[in-house]
Design an enzyme around this catalytic site. Structure first.
Site, PDB file in Angstrom:
ATOM      1  N   ARG A 193      23.435  53.167  50.478  1.00 29.49           N
ATOM      2  CA  ARG A 193      22.827  52.601  49.266  1.00 29.49           C
ATOM      3  C   ARG A 193      21.387  53.051  49.018  1.00 29.49           C
ATOM      4  O   ARG A 193      21.024  53.314  47.880  1.00 29.49           O
ATOM      5  CB  ARG A 193      22.933  51.072  49.271  1.00 29.49           C
ATOM      6  CG  ARG A 193      24.383  50.568  49.388  1.00 29.49           C
ATOM      7  CD  ARG A 193      24.530  49.083  49.121  1.00 29.49           C
ATOM      8  NE  ARG A 193      24.229  48.773  47.749  1.00 29.49           N
ATOM      9  CZ  ARG A 193      23.091  48.275  47.330  1.00 29.49           C
ATOM     10  NH1 ARG A 193      22.127  47.975  48.194  1.00 29.49           N
ATOM     11  NH2 ARG A 193      22.893  48.058  46.055  1.00 29.49           N
ATOM     12  N   CYS A 207      20.838  65.467  58.264  1.00 31.48           N
ATOM     13  CA  CYS A 207      19.981  66.568  57.822  1.00 31.48           C
ATOM     14  C   CYS A 207      19.832  66.583  56.306  1.00 31.48           C
ATOM     15  O   CYS A 207      20.355  67.462  55.619  1.00 31.48           O
ATOM     16  CB  CYS A 207      20.564  67.878  58.312  1.00 31.48           C
ATOM     17  SG  CYS A 207      20.723  67.841  60.082  1.00 31.48           S
ATOM     18  N   GLU A 208      19.144  65.589  55.780  1.00 33.49           N
ATOM     19  CA  GLU A 208      18.873  65.465  54.346  1.00 33.49           C
ATOM     20  C   GLU A 208      17.578  64.678  54.226  1.00 33.49           C
ATOM     21  O   GLU A 208      17.438  63.636  54.886  1.00 33.49           O
ATOM     22  CB  GLU A 208      19.933  64.597  53.648  1.00 33.49           C
ATOM     23  CG  GLU A 208      21.329  65.108  53.704  1.00 33.49           C
ATOM     24  CD  GLU A 208      21.759  65.816  52.430  1.00 33.49           C
ATOM     25  OE1 GLU A 208      20.987  65.861  51.455  1.00 33.49           O
ATOM     26  OE2 GLU A 208      22.884  66.329  52.450  1.00 33.49           O
ATOM     27  N   GLY A 213      29.975  41.022  39.699  1.00 33.82           N
ATOM     28  CA  GLY A 213      28.640  41.501  39.350  1.00 33.82           C
ATOM     29  C   GLY A 213      27.472  40.639  39.756  1.00 33.82           C
ATOM     30  O   GLY A 213      26.326  41.080  39.667  1.00 33.82           O
TER      31      GLY A 213
HETATM   32  N1  LLP Z   1      35.211  44.227  39.103  1.00 34.72           N
HETATM   33  C1  LLP Z   1      35.096  45.514  38.706  1.00 34.72           C
HETATM   34  C2  LLP Z   1      35.977  46.020  37.659  1.00 34.72           C
HETATM   35  C3  LLP Z   1      34.139  46.338  39.311  1.00 34.72           C
HETATM   36  O1  LLP Z   1      34.022  47.599  38.916  1.00 34.72           O
HETATM   37  C4  LLP Z   1      33.302  45.828  40.331  1.00 34.72           C
HETATM   38  C5  LLP Z   1      32.310  46.664  40.996  1.00 34.72           C
HETATM   39  C6  LLP Z   1      33.473  44.488  40.710  1.00 34.72           C
HETATM   40  C7  LLP Z   1      34.428  43.710  40.067  1.00 34.72           C
HETATM   41  C8  LLP Z   1      32.645  43.842  41.780  1.00 34.72           C
HETATM   42  O2  LLP Z   1      31.294  43.839  41.472  1.00 34.72           O
HETATM   43  P1  LLP Z   1      30.259  43.063  42.425  1.00 34.72           P
HETATM   44  O3  LLP Z   1      30.578  41.600  42.336  1.00 34.72           O
HETATM   45  O4  LLP Z   1      30.423  43.581  43.803  1.00 34.72           O
HETATM   46  O5  LLP Z   1      28.948  43.413  41.846  1.00 34.72           O
HETATM   47  N2  LLP Z   1      28.305  50.650  45.190  1.00 34.72           N
HETATM   48  C9  LLP Z   1      27.423  49.909  44.314  1.00 34.72           C
HETATM   49  C10 LLP Z   1      28.168  48.846  43.545  1.00 34.72           C
HETATM   50  C11 LLP Z   1      29.297  49.383  42.712  1.00 34.72           C
HETATM   51  C12 LLP Z   1      30.066  48.302  41.991  1.00 34.72           C
HETATM   52  C13 LLP Z   1      31.298  48.861  41.369  1.00 34.72           C
HETATM   53  N3  LLP Z   1      32.115  47.892  40.705  1.00 34.72           N
HETATM   54  C14 LLP Z   1      26.299  49.315  45.149  1.00 34.72           C
HETATM   55  O6  LLP Z   1      26.286  49.504  46.353  1.00 34.72           O
HETATM   56  O7  LLP Z   1      25.400  48.680  44.618  1.00 34.72           O
END
Ligand code: LLP
Length: 426
Positions: A323, A354-355, A247
């Site tokens: 994104r 096309c959006e 996160g």
């Molecule tokens: N662990 C779990 C259980 C997760 O669901 C996620 C991300 C991570 C770790 C890794 O999180 P990170 O360190 O990458 O923040 N597509 C979205 C982000 C979705 C994240 C989903 N879960 C975006 O492009 O911002």
């Protein structure tokens, strides 16, 4: 001439008027491999990982790369060789991690909807831990493990009910989310897990959201999780590891998230104070390891000046860079030649899909002409891994830069590949 670096992107710099990633001129890569093209810096990824490794020096800790952020095989291979485990969320990611040489015992399996087949594959591969997200899943996992004559190592993902203060689509630690087991139910769920014959309780985990730019939500979640650990262990269930999820955010547009080592210095201080500093620790970072290591190169196809808005139409689109359309996310956009300038006309940078939602940037000051090339920044995470074939667009190629060398790590998809599984009617 001293290179002019771009803030937040230590390996990206203008030398003369040409944008380089490490020692490689990006225009030369666009020329050689075509556009849209994702280009990643190996040094940037290893440097991001090193911040975590420094933060955990002297501790029993493992970084499990959340491969959903970018699951290209060569990138997984790079992280496996650098000592990472992997956080996976599907049977497909399991196969990818194994294909890239991951040690199965370093793999943890997250996600709210694991199927029986995915559980069986992961058990047979001998993964390190299942991060279980509901009591119903506990029952199914126990049954699947028993049917294979195995015991599944489990951790329960608890929902600490803290606000990660991020976009609602990527916030996961609040009560209203589909993720994890509610804090109030956690102790009962641990008792349940402990009693099931096909399970072996090994840990606890939480993940409160993504693109978090402050330490406070992590500190809150940590205290809440440790309260649970106290209660679970008082009930006679020992936890071998504590997993604090991923996160940590990155600098897309002037955000100032704590560095991984600085964040972990604070978290470890609290862990030490509460007597858990020597426990085995896991983290699951995705974005913070790869996000700012990558750019997406694109070519300007047409300029369409207008009365209200002027459009700069490029050859990358929402299928390559989802994104902005999905989260109104900001990605920097800079020229491959010349310098970013505020003193230029403003453009809506859009793709050919096309959006109306197919935009990459609003009101960007760019001195551009058709045929010029641009780099979309911070494109290492959640771009290629979320890319689609919408509008029958083939997915881009990917290159990994290492010093002066450039390795093609994914060929551009071809149209026959795209249509290969389809069947015409008789
Ligand atoms: N662990 C779990 C259980 C997760 O669901 C996620 C991300 C991570 C770790 C890794 O999180 P990170 O360190 O990458 O923040 N597509 C979205 C982000 C979705 C994240 C989903 N879960 C975006 O492009 O911002």
């Amino acid at each position: 001439m001293t290179p002019e670096r771009l803030p937040g992107h230590p390996h990206l710099a203008y030398r003369g008027d040409a944008l380089h990633l490490e020692e490689v001129a990006l225009d030369a890569l666009a020329e050689r491999f075509g556009t849209p093209l994702f280009v990643y810096s190996k040094a940037a990824m290893l440097q991001a990982l090193a911040a975590y490794q420094r933060g955990f020096a002297g501790r029993d800790a493992r970084v499990c790369y959340a491969m959903k952020a970018n699951s290209s095989l060569a990138i997984l291979q790079l992280f496996a060789r650098a000592g990472c485990g992997f956080d996976i969320v599907s049977g497909g990611e399991l196969q990818r991690a194994l294909a890239a040489g991951a040690d199965p015992t370093t793999i943890i399996f997250s996600g709210v909807g694991k199927t029986r087949a995915e559980m069986a594959a992961a058990l047979q591969a001998g993964i390190g831990c299942f991060n279980v997200e509901s009591e119903a899943e506990l029952e199914v996992l126990s049954a699947v493990a028993q049917s294979l004559g195995l015991r599944a190592p489990v951790s329960l993902r608890v929902n600490p009910n803290v606000d990660a203060k991020t976009h609602p689509y990527i916030s996961t630690g609040l009560k209203g989310n589909k993720f994890g087991i509610a804090h109030e139910r956690a102790l009962a769920a641990y008792r349940h897990a402990h009693a099931l014959p096909g399970l072996r309780v090994v840990g606890i985990d939480c993940h409160i959201g993504s693109q978090i730019t402050e330490a406070a939500p992590y500190l809150d979640a940590l205290e809440r999780v440790l309260d649970l650990v106290d209660a679970i262990e008082a009930a006679g269930i020992t936890l071998e590891h504590l997993d604090f999820g991923g996160g940590l955010g990155i600098d897309y547009h002037g955000e100032t998230p704590p560095a991984a080592d600085a964040l972990w210095a604070q978290l470890l201080e609290r862990l030490d104070a509460r007597g858990y500093g020597q426990r085995r620790l896991l983290v699951e970072p995705g974005r913070s390891l790869v996000g700012n290591a990558g750019v997406c190169l694109t070519e300007v196809l047409y300029l369409k000046p207008g009365e209200e808005r002027s459009f700069c139409i490029v050859d990358a689109a929402m299928n390559d860079l989802p994104r902005p359309a999905m989260y109104q996310a900001y990605h920097g956009i800079v020229p491959l030649h010349g310098r970013p300038t505020l003193d230029a006309p403003l453009w809506e940078v859009v793709g050919p899909v096309c959006e109306s939602g197919d935009w990459l940037g609003h009101d960007r000051a760019l001195a551009v002409r058709a045929g010029d090339r641009l780099a979309v920044l911070s494109a290492g995470a959640y771009c290629m891994s979320m890319a689609s074939n919408y509008n029958t667009r083939t997915r881009a190629a990917e290159v990994l830069v290492d010093g002066r060398e450039a390795h093609l790590i994914r060929r551009r998809e071809t149209l026959p590949e795209l249509m290969r599984n389809e069947v015409l009617l008789p």
